[in-house]
Write a protein that holds these residues in place. Structure first.
Motif, PDB file in Angstrom:
ATOM      1  N   TRP A 298       0.823  -1.213   0.000  1.00 32.76           N
ATOM      2  CA  TRP A 298       0.000   0.000   0.000  1.00 32.76           C
ATOM      3  C   TRP A 298       0.856   1.262   0.000  1.00 32.76           C
ATOM      4  O   TRP A 298       0.607   2.191  -0.768  1.00 32.76           O
ATOM      5  N   GLN A 299       1.845   1.288   0.865  1.00 33.71           N
ATOM      6  CA  GLN A 299       2.670   2.483   1.006  1.00 33.71           C
ATOM      7  C   GLN A 299       3.398   2.811  -0.294  1.00 33.71           C
ATOM      8  O   GLN A 299       3.508   3.987  -0.675  1.00 33.71           O
ATOM      9  N   ALA A 300       3.881   1.776  -0.989  1.00 32.64           N
ATOM     10  CA  ALA A 300       4.584   2.006  -2.250  1.00 32.64           C
ATOM     11  C   ALA A 300       3.647   2.624  -3.285  1.00 32.64           C
ATOM     12  O   ALA A 300       4.018   3.564  -3.992  1.00 32.64           O
ATOM     13  N   TRP A 301       2.429   2.079  -3.375  1.00 39.55           N
ATOM     14  CA  TRP A 301       1.485   2.626  -4.353  1.00 39.55           C
ATOM     15  C   TRP A 301       1.172   4.098  -4.035  1.00 39.55           C
ATOM     16  O   TRP A 301       1.062   4.925  -4.954  1.00 39.55           O
ATOM     17  N   LEU A 302       1.070   4.422  -2.769  1.00 39.43           N
ATOM     18  CA  LEU A 302       0.665   5.771  -2.381  1.00 39.43           C
ATOM     19  C   LEU A 302       1.803   6.781  -2.397  1.00 39.43           C
ATOM     20  O   LEU A 302       1.550   7.988  -2.484  1.00 39.43           O
ATOM     21  N   THR A 303       3.054   6.322  -2.345  1.00 36.91           N
ATOM     22  CA  THR A 303       4.147   7.285  -2.164  1.00 36.91           C
ATOM     23  C   THR A 303       5.321   7.121  -3.129  1.00 36.91           C
ATOM     24  O   THR A 303       6.145   8.029  -3.231  1.00 36.91           O
ATOM     25  N   ALA A 304       5.444   6.001  -3.808  1.00 38.52           N
ATOM     26  CA  ALA A 304       6.633   5.755  -4.635  1.00 38.52           C
ATOM     27  C   ALA A 304       6.583   6.556  -5.937  1.00 38.52           C
ATOM     28  O   ALA A 304       5.506   6.919  -6.410  1.00 38.52           O
ATOM     29  N   PRO A 305       7.737   6.823  -6.552  1.00 41.52           N
ATOM     30  CA  PRO A 305       7.755   7.480  -7.867  1.00 41.52           C
ATOM     31  C   PRO A 305       7.028   6.624  -8.912  1.00 41.52           C
ATOM     32  O   PRO A 305       6.924   5.400  -8.770  1.00 41.52           O
ATOM     33  N   LEU A 306       6.537   7.275  -9.951  1.00 36.65           N
ATOM     34  CA  LEU A 306       5.756   6.590 -10.970  1.00 36.65           C
ATOM     35  C   LEU A 306       6.485   5.380 -11.558  1.00 36.65           C
ATOM     36  O   LEU A 306       5.890   4.316 -11.749  1.00 36.65           O
ATOM     37  N   GLU A 307       7.776   5.534 -11.823  1.00 36.52           N
ATOM     38  CA  GLU A 307       8.524   4.432 -12.462  1.00 36.52           C
ATOM     39  C   GLU A 307       8.572   3.187 -11.578  1.00 36.52           C
ATOM     40  O   GLU A 307       8.758   2.073 -12.085  1.00 36.52           O
ATOM     41  N   GLU A 308       8.411   3.342 -10.266  1.00 36.00           N
ATOM     42  CA  GLU A 308       8.429   2.181  -9.378  1.00 36.00           C
ATOM     43  C   GLU A 308       7.077   1.471  -9.300  1.00 36.00           C
ATOM     44  O   GLU A 308       6.989   0.353  -8.791  1.00 36.00           O
ATOM     45  N   LEU A 309       6.028   2.105  -9.805  1.00 34.03           N
ATOM     46  CA  LEU A 309       4.699   1.486  -9.744  1.00 34.03           C
ATOM     47  C   LEU A 309       4.543   0.315 -10.702  1.00 34.03           C
ATOM     48  O   LEU A 309       3.665  -0.528 -10.517  1.00 34.03           O
ATOM     49  N   TYR A 310       5.400   0.244 -11.718  1.00 40.39           N
ATOM     50  CA  TYR A 310       5.234  -0.796 -12.729  1.00 40.39           C
ATOM     51  C   TYR A 310       5.503  -2.197 -12.188  1.00 40.39           C
ATOM     52  O   TYR A 310       5.206  -3.187 -12.850  1.00 40.39           O
ATOM     53  N   GLN A 311       6.022  -2.282 -10.982  1.00 38.39           N
ATOM     54  CA  GLN A 311       6.176  -3.597 -10.353  1.00 38.39           C
ATOM     55  C   GLN A 311       4.809  -4.236 -10.086  1.00 38.39           C
ATOM     56  O   GLN A 311       4.708  -5.451  -9.932  1.00 38.39           O
ATOM     57  N   PHE A 312       3.753  -3.417 -10.056  1.00 37.97           N
ATOM     58  CA  PHE A 312       2.408  -3.927  -9.785  1.00 37.97           C
ATOM     59  C   PHE A 312       1.632  -4.248 -11.056  1.00 37.97           C
ATOM     60  O   PHE A 312       0.477  -4.667 -10.971  1.00 37.97           O
ATOM     61  N   ASP A 313       2.243  -4.025 -12.208  1.00 38.91           N
ATOM     62  CA  ASP A 313       1.578  -4.335 -13.480  1.00 38.91           C
ATOM     63  C   ASP A 313       1.787  -5.808 -13.803  1.00 38.91           C
ATOM     64  O   ASP A 313       2.529  -6.173 -14.705  1.00 38.91           O
ATOM     65  N   ARG A 314       1.103  -6.670 -13.033  1.00 34.07           N
ATOM     66  CA  ARG A 314       1.235  -8.114 -13.208  1.00 34.07           C
ATOM     67  C   ARG A 314      -0.046  -8.780 -12.730  1.00 34.07           C
ATOM     68  O   ARG A 314      -0.767  -8.237 -11.896  1.00 34.07           O
ATOM     69  N   PRO A 315      -0.339  -9.962 -13.252  1.00 31.55           N
ATOM     70  CA  PRO A 315      -1.563 -10.646 -12.811  1.00 31.55           C
ATOM     71  C   PRO A 315      -1.471 -11.050 -11.351  1.00 31.55           C
ATOM     72  O   PRO A 315      -0.409 -11.456 -10.867  1.00 31.55           O
ATOM     73  N   PHE A 316      -2.563 -10.952 -10.647  1.00 28.07           N
ATOM     74  CA  PHE A 316      -2.629 -11.476  -9.285  1.00 28.07           C
ATOM     75  C   PHE A 316      -2.760 -12.991  -9.398  1.00 28.07           C
ATOM     76  O   PHE A 316      -3.482 -13.494 -10.258  1.00 28.07           O
ATOM     77  N   PRO A 317      -2.071 -13.768  -8.560  1.00 31.06           N
ATOM     78  CA  PRO A 317      -2.095 -15.234  -8.719  1.00 31.06           C
ATOM     79  C   PRO A 317      -3.513 -15.804  -8.681  1.00 31.06           C
ATOM     80  O   PRO A 317      -4.302 -15.491  -7.778  1.00 31.06           O
ATOM     81  N   ALA A 318      -3.822 -16.642  -9.652  1.00 27.80           N
ATOM     82  CA  ALA A 318      -5.168 -17.230  -9.737  1.00 27.80           C
ATOM     83  C   ALA A 318      -5.486 -18.077  -8.514  1.00 27.80           C
ATOM     84  O   ALA A 318      -6.646 -18.139  -8.081  1.00 27.80           O
ATOM     85  N   ALA A 319      -4.467 -18.731  -7.944  1.00 29.13           N
ATOM     86  CA  ALA A 319      -4.693 -19.587  -6.785  1.00 29.13           C
ATOM     87  C   ALA A 319      -5.163 -18.793  -5.569  1.00 29.13           C
ATOM     88  O   ALA A 319      -5.758 -19.359  -4.647  1.00 29.13           O
ATOM     89  N   ALA A 320      -4.899 -17.479  -5.572  1.00 25.15           N
ATOM     90  CA  ALA A 320      -5.298 -16.645  -4.435  1.00 25.15           C
ATOM     91  C   ALA A 320      -6.652 -15.970  -4.661  1.00 25.15           C
ATOM     92  O   ALA A 320      -7.095 -15.198  -3.809  1.00 25.15           O
ATOM     93  N   ILE A 321      -7.294 -16.268  -5.780  1.00 25.64           N
ATOM     94  CA  ILE A 321      -8.580 -15.649  -6.111  1.00 25.64           C
ATOM     95  C   ILE A 321      -9.719 -16.647  -5.905  1.00 25.64           C
ATOM     96  O   ILE A 321      -9.645 -17.791  -6.364  1.00 25.64           O
ATOM     97  N   LYS A 322     -10.752 -16.222  -5.216  1.00 23.52           N
ATOM     98  CA  LYS A 322     -11.963 -17.020  -5.032  1.00 23.52           C
ATOM     99  C   LYS A 322     -12.974 -16.616  -6.086  1.00 23.52           C
ATOM    100  O   LYS A 322     -13.276 -15.436  -6.244  1.00 23.52           O
TER     101      LYS A 322
END
Length: 340
Positions: A298-322
């Protein structure tokens, strides 16, 4: 028409006609459609070869531009309109004993026409993308995000649709606060004659556009937020009879959806959710999904520079989704109110 120096057969021409109409539906998903002689010729041909009934052809032709007589739970007729068009096409594929295109393929066709129409807001939202979610109980949201409401608010709807109020967590003076905003950035559109139309809510932001059309907000940490959600819905099934399928994080009562927010003249403060590609195992439901953030992100999304946000551009694991499939229709007609 000829292919390899031979005339096209009726079956081949019918396939070309269907593809012409698929292109019309793709345009309809991304915005206004201008009906053409090519579409009319395609419908006429399908009647002549016995694939389409005349009333079906007329219904398709009218539905391409008519949005006034359709209604669904989100307050817009667009979903029912597109489902009707796809349902007619599917009927014609069935008559020809052909497999219909998948919903994912149709989404890709539609996305070609979902061009950026306003530099302030980004791409228009396609009807086939996520446009309803449930935020969960307010007290649970406050506890989960350790955020206090800025002021007193109404509870808001249990299921949030575009242009409706939903909860947002953002930083104020370095502390998380809970605020109620309108879901969707307003997009100013114009009609065929250049006349201004009512703004439409853009409730999803593509991650690959964060460095372009959404950069004005994504690059400023004060315009980032977390969207509390207990689950979100997608439309699954045969067009015209699509049902709600709900997705949530396994064993978690709430999760954080990465978002952006801003102030607007039209609706006051508003927000949009960031989308990324879906896990391959879940692509039969939809090829895109919300960007789901774990508490230590959460903190990274709210405070990190834009270039660091691309670490979150990935699928969330299907095994963790109901995944919870339901029999509830995605688009349900509203009850008619009798005239006084």
């Amino acid at each position: 028409m000829r292919i390899e120096n031979r005339p096209l057969g009726k079956h081949e021409v019918a396939l070309i006609a269907l593809r012409t109409l698929e292109d019309a539906v793709a345009r309809a998903q991304a915005g206004e459609v201008v009906r053409t002689w090519g579409q009319r010729l395609a419908l006429t041909w399908l009647i002549d070869v016995g694939v389409a009934e005349r009333w079906q052809s007329t219904a398709f032709w009218n539905a391409l531009i008519d949005t006034n007589d359709w209604a669904c739970t989100s307050g817009s007729g667009q979903h029912h309109r597109i489902n009707t068009l796809m349902g007619l096409l599917d009927n014609w594929y069935l008559t020809m004993q052909l497999a219909r295109p998948s919903l994912q393929l149709r989404c890709r066709w539609a996305r070609r026409y979902a061009i950026d129409i306003d530099m302030r807001s980004g791409t228009p939202q396609l009807p086939c993308m996520c446009n309803r979610y449930q935020p969960g109980e307010r007290q649970r949201i406050e506890d989960h995000f350790n955020a206090k409401a800025l002021r007193e608010y109404n509870e808001g709807p249990p299921t949030v649709h575009p242009k409706e109020p939903g909860w947002v967590v953002r930083l104020k003076d370095g502390q998380p606060v809970l605020e109620q905003m309108t879901w969707g950035f307003p997009v100013a559109l114009r009609g065929k004659q250049g006349q201004p139309l009512k703004p439409k809510p853009v409730n999803n932001a593509r991650f690959d556009k964060l460095g372009a059309f959404w950069k004005r907000w994504a690059s400023q940490i004060e315009h980032r937020c977390l969207i509390p959600a207990s689950r979100y819905a997608e439309a699954v099934g045969t067009p015209g009879r699509m049902t709600e399928t709900w997705l949530s994080v396994q064993d978690q009562p709430l999760f954080a959806w990465a978002g952006l927010w801003r102030s607007s003249d039209e609706w006051g403060t508003c927000y949009t959710g960031v989308m990324t590609r879906n896990a391959p195992e879940l692509e039969q439901i939809h090829d895109r999904s919300p960007v789901i953030l774990l508490p230590d992100q959460w903190q990274a999304w709210l405070t990190a520079p834009l270039e660091e946000l691309y670490q979150f551009d990935r699928p969330f694991p299907a095994a963790a989704i109901k995944v919870e499939a339901t029999a509830e229709l995605w688009a349900r007609p509203k009850a008619k109110v009798p005239a006084p």
